[in-house]
Structures are given as structure tokens and as C-alpha cells.
Design an enzyme around this catalytic site. Structure first.
Site, PDB file in Angstrom:
ATOM      1  N   CYS A 115     -60.433  96.542 -62.209  1.00 39.99           N
ATOM      2  CA  CYS A 115     -61.324  97.654 -62.559  1.00 39.99           C
ATOM      3  C   CYS A 115     -62.334  97.282 -63.647  1.00 39.99           C
ATOM      4  O   CYS A 115     -63.363  97.940 -63.789  1.00 39.99           O
ATOM      5  CB  CYS A 115     -60.522  98.870 -62.992  1.00 39.99           C
ATOM      6  SG  CYS A 115     -59.462  99.478 -61.683  1.00 39.99           S
ATOM      7  N   HIS A 252     -65.848 103.389 -66.420  1.00 41.52           N
ATOM      8  CA  HIS A 252     -65.035 103.225 -65.214  1.00 41.52           C
ATOM      9  C   HIS A 252     -64.347 104.555 -64.942  1.00 41.52           C
ATOM     10  O   HIS A 252     -63.885 105.227 -65.862  1.00 41.52           O
ATOM     11  CB  HIS A 252     -64.007 102.117 -65.435  1.00 41.52           C
ATOM     12  CG  HIS A 252     -62.965 102.079 -64.362  1.00 41.52           C
ATOM     13  ND1 HIS A 252     -63.298 101.994 -63.027  1.00 41.52           N
ATOM     14  CD2 HIS A 252     -61.607 102.157 -64.417  1.00 41.52           C
ATOM     15  CE1 HIS A 252     -62.186 102.005 -62.312  1.00 41.52           C
ATOM     16  NE2 HIS A 252     -61.149 102.108 -63.131  1.00 41.52           N
ATOM     17  N   ASN A 282     -61.218 106.516 -57.796  1.00 44.50           N
ATOM     18  CA  ASN A 282     -61.308 105.262 -58.546  1.00 44.50           C
ATOM     19  C   ASN A 282     -61.696 104.146 -57.573  1.00 44.50           C
ATOM     20  O   ASN A 282     -60.902 103.786 -56.701  1.00 44.50           O
ATOM     21  CB  ASN A 282     -59.942 104.994 -59.203  1.00 44.50           C
ATOM     22  CG  ASN A 282     -59.922 103.703 -60.008  1.00 44.50           C
ATOM     23  OD1 ASN A 282     -60.800 102.859 -59.883  1.00 44.50           O
ATOM     24  ND2 ASN A 282     -58.897 103.548 -60.824  1.00 44.50           N
TER      25      ASN A 282
HETATM   26  O1  UT7 Z   1     -58.302 101.987 -62.863  1.00 41.52           O
HETATM   27  C1  UT7 Z   1     -57.180 101.315 -63.318  1.00 41.52           C
HETATM   28  C2  UT7 Z   1     -56.532 102.067 -64.391  1.00 41.52           C
HETATM   29  N1  UT7 Z   1     -55.672 103.097 -63.840  1.00 41.52           N
HETATM   30  C3  UT7 Z   1     -55.538 104.194 -64.519  1.00 41.52           C
HETATM   31  O2  UT7 Z   1     -56.178 104.377 -65.521  1.00 41.52           O
HETATM   32  C4  UT7 Z   1     -54.499 105.203 -64.069  1.00 41.52           C
HETATM   33  C5  UT7 Z   1     -53.808 105.765 -65.272  1.00 41.52           C
HETATM   34  N2  UT7 Z   1     -52.792 106.745 -64.968  1.00 41.52           N
HETATM   35  C6  UT7 Z   1     -53.080 107.965 -64.487  1.00 41.52           C
HETATM   36  O3  UT7 Z   1     -54.222 108.283 -64.233  1.00 41.52           O
HETATM   37  C7  UT7 Z   1     -51.947 108.967 -64.367  1.00 41.52           C
HETATM   38  O4  UT7 Z   1     -50.809 108.423 -64.982  1.00 41.52           O
HETATM   39  C8  UT7 Z   1     -51.636 109.338 -62.910  1.00 41.52           C
HETATM   40  C9  UT7 Z   1     -52.753 110.213 -62.350  1.00 41.52           C
HETATM   41  C10 UT7 Z   1     -51.443 108.106 -62.070  1.00 41.52           C
HETATM   42  C11 UT7 Z   1     -50.351 110.175 -62.858  1.00 41.52           C
HETATM   43  O5  UT7 Z   1     -50.460 111.320 -63.710  1.00 41.52           O
HETATM   44  P1  UT7 Z   1     -49.298 111.665 -64.744  1.00 41.52           P
HETATM   45  O6  UT7 Z   1     -49.660 112.925 -65.395  1.00 41.52           O
HETATM   46  O7  UT7 Z   1     -49.068 110.459 -65.603  1.00 41.52           O
HETATM   47  O8  UT7 Z   1     -48.090 111.949 -63.781  1.00 41.52           O
HETATM   48  P2  UT7 Z   1     -46.668 111.222 -63.717  1.00 41.52           P
HETATM   49  O9  UT7 Z   1     -46.785 109.837 -63.192  1.00 41.52           O
HETATM   50  O10 UT7 Z   1     -45.999 111.405 -65.047  1.00 41.52           O
HETATM   51  O11 UT7 Z   1     -45.929 112.116 -62.641  1.00 41.52           O
HETATM   52  C12 UT7 Z   1     -45.618 113.501 -62.869  1.00 41.52           C
HETATM   53  C13 UT7 Z   1     -44.918 114.057 -61.646  1.00 41.52           C
HETATM   54  C14 UT7 Z   1     -43.795 113.165 -61.136  1.00 41.52           C
HETATM   55  O12 UT7 Z   1     -42.733 113.992 -60.713  1.00 41.52           O
HETATM   56  P3  UT7 Z   1     -41.433 114.201 -61.660  1.00 41.52           P
HETATM   57  O13 UT7 Z   1     -40.897 112.826 -61.893  1.00 41.52           O
HETATM   58  O14 UT7 Z   1     -41.976 114.835 -62.897  1.00 41.52           O
HETATM   59  O15 UT7 Z   1     -40.589 115.073 -60.815  1.00 41.52           O
HETATM   60  C15 UT7 Z   1     -44.393 112.480 -59.952  1.00 41.52           C
HETATM   61  O16 UT7 Z   1     -43.430 112.110 -58.983  1.00 41.52           O
HETATM   62  O17 UT7 Z   1     -45.845 114.176 -60.574  1.00 41.52           O
HETATM   63  C16 UT7 Z   1     -45.302 113.543 -59.403  1.00 41.52           C
HETATM   64  N3  UT7 Z   1     -46.404 112.993 -58.623  1.00 41.52           N
HETATM   65  C17 UT7 Z   1     -47.074 113.704 -57.708  1.00 41.52           C
HETATM   66  N4  UT7 Z   1     -46.960 114.969 -57.281  1.00 41.52           N
HETATM   67  C18 UT7 Z   1     -47.812 115.399 -56.335  1.00 41.52           C
HETATM   68  C19 UT7 Z   1     -46.940 111.755 -58.679  1.00 41.52           C
HETATM   69  N5  UT7 Z   1     -47.953 111.635 -57.806  1.00 41.52           N
HETATM   70  C20 UT7 Z   1     -48.053 112.842 -57.182  1.00 41.52           C
HETATM   71  C21 UT7 Z   1     -48.929 113.336 -56.207  1.00 41.52           C
HETATM   72  N6  UT7 Z   1     -48.780 114.606 -55.807  1.00 41.52           N
HETATM   73  N7  UT7 Z   1     -49.907 112.579 -55.649  1.00 41.52           N
END
Ligand code: UT7
Length: 325
Positions: A115, A252, A282
């Protein structure tokens, strides 16, 4: 004292025709429009057609940038493509773009910084231009991330999209002050200790396969705001500009919450930032030139605009470039 600067002469972009909405994704994996919008800000993304390759996207974007620059491809002597999704393991996608543009002089190669690739590629092109080795460069960010996504993994497949953007740089003599046009400062960083937080689980030397993207999103997120705002501050210090003196931030596009966090930390108002992730998702190395192109078409970037680009991605890699349009 007069200095050589890399002046941005043109910008262009290309997005594949097919649009995949959050509602479309909810039919493939257990997700919802509400979750994706609330956690990321993404509403839709573009997906390359079968047979449409990274080089095709890159050539289309670069052609537009060359037309806007008013520069003939035969006068280009450097082509750099930032991509993590090359057409082939080798040769570089950049040589296909070189050939597609009708460039026959100089050199063409790829840059792999995921990225952060476009920030890396701009920095490399700028150094070649400042050294006098090349005069006119096409710098492309092009990706077909749809090809390396695990379409059964809702934690990653909802985040990414395909696309390409490009700029044309030209060596120009400038006065040598921070009021000059062109790239004024840049800083690139990496730290391989974080490799396992964001990677692809395949490759010619490890598995002999292409593999799929794997990410510990929460951990990447934890590092993002600090690393990005840190490298922006380091870049600004090189020129003595304060965050509020920048006309436009072109980041980005990974997550709206990361963008908001960086703005808060720097004390910059939201209207100074370009946001395209709602429509593009992204797009990795393509996201900054796609956003530059959008800002140019919206007349938010004009000659003389002071523009700050920044990124962070797999590796970790991160970096920032400050340029006056
Ligand atoms: O470009 C390269 C750099 N990449 C980034 O900068 C990405 C950085 N990270 C992020 O943007 C975020 O961490 C994400 C968008 C990937 C995830 O958001 P989050 O608020 O950190 O969510 P999380 O991973 O803590 O997940 C929260 C919950 C989980 O369920 P439990 O464990 O709380 O029951 C996940 O399983 O949301 C669940 N979850 C989803 N639910 C519905 C994860 N993906 C999804 C989804 N739809 N697509």
C-alpha cells in the site's frame, strides 16, 4: 541556488467497469452494508474483468496522465510501476506498461511496497530525476487485489478493490526554496518485524502459488495512526511547513477511522483531506494516484497547491511525500 525538482505535469486514473457494492458482498459472505460502512467507510469497489490485468489498468491510467501532461511517450525515460499484484512473477509489470505506452528509452521496473508502493515509487523517481539520470518519468500505482483475496474471508474481502492511477514527472530547474514547484520532501520507512500482521500466504519461492491476503486488521489499525502521523511530521519538518499550511492531504485509502485519527492528531480540518475509499475501497498502491486524479478533476488541486501524500501497508512499510503541484 538553482536546483532540479521533479514537477508533476499530469495525472490520470482508470477504474474497471464492474462495481461491487456492499449489498453484493452480503450475498457472498456473512456481512452487511451497515458493518462495512460503520467500520471502514467503504460502500463499493471496482473489480477487474476476467482477462483484464494490472498492466491494462496501468496503461489506461498512464495514457490519460501523458495526455494531460502534454508529453509524448517517446520523451519518457523512466517507467516505475508500484504493484503487489503483477501480471506475471516476472518480467516487471512496468515493462508491459512501457511497451503499451510506446516508451523505448531508459528503464522500467516495479516497486513492491504494497500500500505504500506509490509513495516509494515517487520517492525513487524523484531521486533519479534529481540526480540527472532521467528527465521524464511515468509513475504508476496499479493493482488487481481481487485476484489475491480469499472471497470466503469476510474480514478481508470487503476491504479491497482494483484500479490504477499515474502521474508524469518532469525535471525542471527551480529556485531551490520551499516555494518551488515539484517534490519538496519525502520520507520512506519499513520495519520487517511486523511482516506477519499483513501478508500474502503464497509466492514463487515459498509455496509456488499466488496465495491469499491475510491480515490482523485490529493490530494493523493499532499501528496505523501513529506511524502515519509520525512520518507526516518528519516530512513537514524537512521544509518547515506546519500541518495547517498544507492545502490538501491525499492519503492512502484504507479506513475512514484511520483518516479521522490522523486528522485529529495533526489538528487538520476534514475538508483538507481527499476521500475516495467510499467508492474505491482500498486499492493498495493505486489509491493515492486515484485520489490525486479525483482531486484534480474536482479542481481541488491546481497549479501551486501544496499536497501531502501518505501511506502505510504490509511490511510494515510507510512514508510521505510533500509536493507543490
Ligand atoms: O492498506 C493496508 C493497511 N490496512 C489497514 O489499514 C487495515 C486496518 N484495519 C482496519 O481497517 C480494521 O481493523 C478492519 C476494518 C479490518 C476491522 O475493523 P475492526 O473494528 O478492527 O473490527 P475487528 O477486526 O475488531 O472485528 C470486530 C468484529 C469481529 O467479531 P467478534 O470477534 O467481535 O465477534 C469480527 O469477526 O466484527 C467481525 N467482522 C465482521 N462482521 C461483519 C469482521 N469482518 C466483518 C465483516 N462483516 N466483513
Amino acid at each position: 541556488m538553482a536546483v532540479i525538482r521533479s514537477v508533476i505535469r499530469g495525472v490520470g486514473a482508470y477504474l474497471p467497469k464492474r462495481v461491487l457494492t456492499n449489498a453484493d458482498l452480503a450475498k457472498i459472505v456473512d456481512t452487511s452494508d451497515d458493518w462495512i460502512v460503520e467500520r471502514t467507510g467503504i460502500r463499493e469497489r471496482h473489480i477487474a474483468a476476467d482477462g483484464e490485468m494490472t498492466s491494462d489498468l496501468g496503461i489506461a491510467a498512464a495514457k490519460k496522465a501523458l495526455v494531460r501532461a502534454g508529453i509524448d511517450p517517446v520523451d519518457i525515460d523512466l517507467v516505475i510501476c508500484a504493484t503487489a499484484t503483477p501480471d506475471r512473477t516476472f518480467p516487471a509489470t512496468a515493462v508491459r506498461i512501457q511497451q503499451g505506452l510506446g516508451v523505448t528509452k531508459g528503464a522500467a521496473f516495479d516497486v513492491q511496497a504494497v500500500c505504500s508502493g506509490f509513495v516509494y515509487a515517487l520517492t525513487i523517481a524523484d531521486n533519479f530525476i534529481k540526480s540527472g539520470q532521467f528527465k521524464r518519468a511515468v509513475v504508476v500505482g496499479a493493482e488487481t487485489f481481487s485476484r489475491i483475496l480469499d472471497w470466503e474471508d469476510r474480514t478481508t474481502c470487503v476491504l479491497f478493490g482494483d484500479g490504477a492511477g499515474a502521474v508524469v514527472l518532469e525535471a525542471q530547474s527551480q529556485i531551490g526554496t520551499r516555494e518551488d514547484r515539484g517534490i519538496l520532501a519525502s520520507r520512506i520507512r519499513s520495519d520487517g518485524r511486523f511482516e506477519d500482521l499483513l501478508y500474502v500466504d503464497g509466492g514463487p519461492s515459498s509455496t509456488k502459488t499466488v496465495g491469499h491476503l491475510r491480515m490482523n486488521g485490529r493490530e494493523v489499525f493499532r499501528h496505523a495512526v501513529q506511524k502515519i502521523s509520525g512520518v507526516i511530521e518528519e516530512t513537514l519538518v524537512m521544509t518547515g511547513y506546519a500541518p495547517d499550511e498544507i492545502d490538501l492531504y491525499v492519503p492512502h485509502q484504507a479506513n475512514q477511522r484511520i483518516l479521522d485519527g490522523v486528522l485529529r492528531k495533526l489538528g487538520v480540518p476534514a475538508e483538507k483531506i481527499v476521500v475516495t475509499l467510499d467508492r474505491h475501497g482500498n486499492t493498495s498502491a493505486a489509491s493515492i494516484p486515484l485520489a490525486l486524479n479525483q482531486a484534480f478533476e474536482d479542481h481541488r488541486i491546481n497549479e501551486g497547491s501544496l499536497v501531502l501524500m501518505e501511506a502505510m501497508g504490509g511490511g510494515f512499510t510507510w512514508g510521505a511525500v510533500l509536493a507543490r503541484w
